[in-house]
Design an enzyme around this catalytic site. Sequence first.
Site, PDB file in Angstrom:
ATOM      1  N   GLY A 178       8.498   5.812 -11.154  1.00 22.28           N
ATOM      2  CA  GLY A 178       7.718   6.136  -9.958  1.00 22.28           C
ATOM      3  C   GLY A 178       8.602   6.661  -8.842  1.00 22.28           C
ATOM      4  O   GLY A 178       8.411   6.336  -7.666  1.00 22.28           O
ATOM      5  N   SER A 231       9.064   9.732  -7.703  1.00 23.30           N
ATOM      6  CA  SER A 231       8.769  11.049  -7.144  1.00 23.30           C
ATOM      7  C   SER A 231       8.480  11.040  -5.650  1.00 23.30           C
ATOM      8  O   SER A 231       8.573  12.080  -4.991  1.00 23.30           O
ATOM      9  CB  SER A 231       7.579  11.679  -7.880  1.00 23.30           C
ATOM     10  N   GLY A 269      21.313  15.287  -5.856  1.00 21.61           N
ATOM     11  CA  GLY A 269      22.417  16.114  -6.321  1.00 21.61           C
ATOM     12  C   GLY A 269      22.803  15.817  -7.753  1.00 21.61           C
ATOM     13  O   GLY A 269      21.986  15.333  -8.551  1.00 21.61           O
ATOM     14  N   TYR A 274      -5.914  -3.492  -9.172  1.00 20.21           N
ATOM     15  CA  TYR A 274      -4.563  -3.394  -8.608  1.00 20.21           C
ATOM     16  C   TYR A 274      -3.978  -4.789  -8.347  1.00 20.21           C
ATOM     17  O   TYR A 274      -2.821  -5.071  -8.693  1.00 20.21           O
ATOM     18  CB  TYR A 274      -4.613  -2.591  -7.317  1.00 20.21           C
ATOM     19  N   ALA A 281      -4.772  -7.620  -9.780  1.00 16.36           N
ATOM     20  CA  ALA A 281      -4.487  -8.288 -11.052  1.00 16.36           C
ATOM     21  C   ALA A 281      -3.205  -7.764 -11.679  1.00 16.36           C
ATOM     22  O   ALA A 281      -2.389  -8.528 -12.213  1.00 16.36           O
ATOM     23  CB  ALA A 281      -5.665  -8.098 -12.012  1.00 16.36           C
ATOM     24  N   LYS A 295      -0.634  -6.422 -10.137  1.00 15.02           N
ATOM     25  CA  LYS A 295       0.524  -6.824  -9.348  1.00 15.02           C
ATOM     26  C   LYS A 295       0.781  -8.323  -9.455  1.00 15.02           C
ATOM     27  O   LYS A 295       1.936  -8.768  -9.428  1.00 15.02           O
ATOM     28  CB  LYS A 295       0.325  -6.411  -7.888  1.00 15.02           C
ATOM     29  N   ILE A 336       3.015  -0.490   3.377  1.00 19.87           N
ATOM     30  CA  ILE A 336       4.129   0.407   3.641  1.00 19.87           C
ATOM     31  C   ILE A 336       3.591   1.819   3.867  1.00 19.87           C
ATOM     32  O   ILE A 336       2.665   2.258   3.175  1.00 19.87           O
ATOM     33  CB  ILE A 336       5.131   0.421   2.465  1.00 19.87           C
TER      34      ILE A 336
END
Length: 244
Positions: free
Chosen positions: A13, A15, A51, A152, A154, A156, A185
């Site tokens: 994850g 990206s 880089g 979600y 469940a 987590k 966040i």
Amino acid sequence: MGRFEEKVVVVTGASRGIGREIAQAFAAEGARVACVATTEAAAQATADTIGDTAKAYACDVSDTASVEALFAKVISELGTPTVLVNNAGITRDGLILRMKDDDWDRVIAVNLKGAFLCTRTVAKSMMKARYGRIINVSSIVGQTGQAGQANYAASKAGLFGLTMSVAKEFGSRGITCNAIAPGFIETDMTHDLPAEFKESVAKTAPAGRLGRPTDIAPAILFLASEDAGYITGQTLTIDGGLTL
């Protein structure tokens, strides 16, 4: 010399949001970073910000063959992973009475099964090295629940149980496994939340604001470092005091 000089770190994850910040933070400490996303183009967008010490990989973390191919390629191109950050996650929100089977299954598959598959695969090489750090990115929603996010929450919550089980199974081989539980966040995932909800969170949290990806990455680097060698099976909540 950074804390992770020449070590290989796999971030799923990677990206955007928290995942991108994590990948960049490890690279800044000298790590060779495998940036993993659902498409190579998405992963490459993060790798380009780092880089030569980063490489982009496409993987469906919910698919066994895709995960095994990912780690075989990482080992071949970068070396044996020292750190795995299971950060890949999706949401498909909806009230329980309206939630479709596919919305439940897909969220569980990516968020929970994905962490299991990546852990099971990387643990083989970590056991041979007798060293490894695994960090699972959960959520305070897994601790408190959330209306409209049963799938979600469940997924987590399941990460907490997975974290403790991995810690017990692999602790004698020098492998630690911990979780973090971020609060709300500021990322693409929370961008579309109603403004009034965000304002309510900011007022309720003792810190007086929503979190940022830069609040999360340092904690993950700590759990992956030598300083955290005697910490395993734990969950660190990073929510500005919201769940107090």
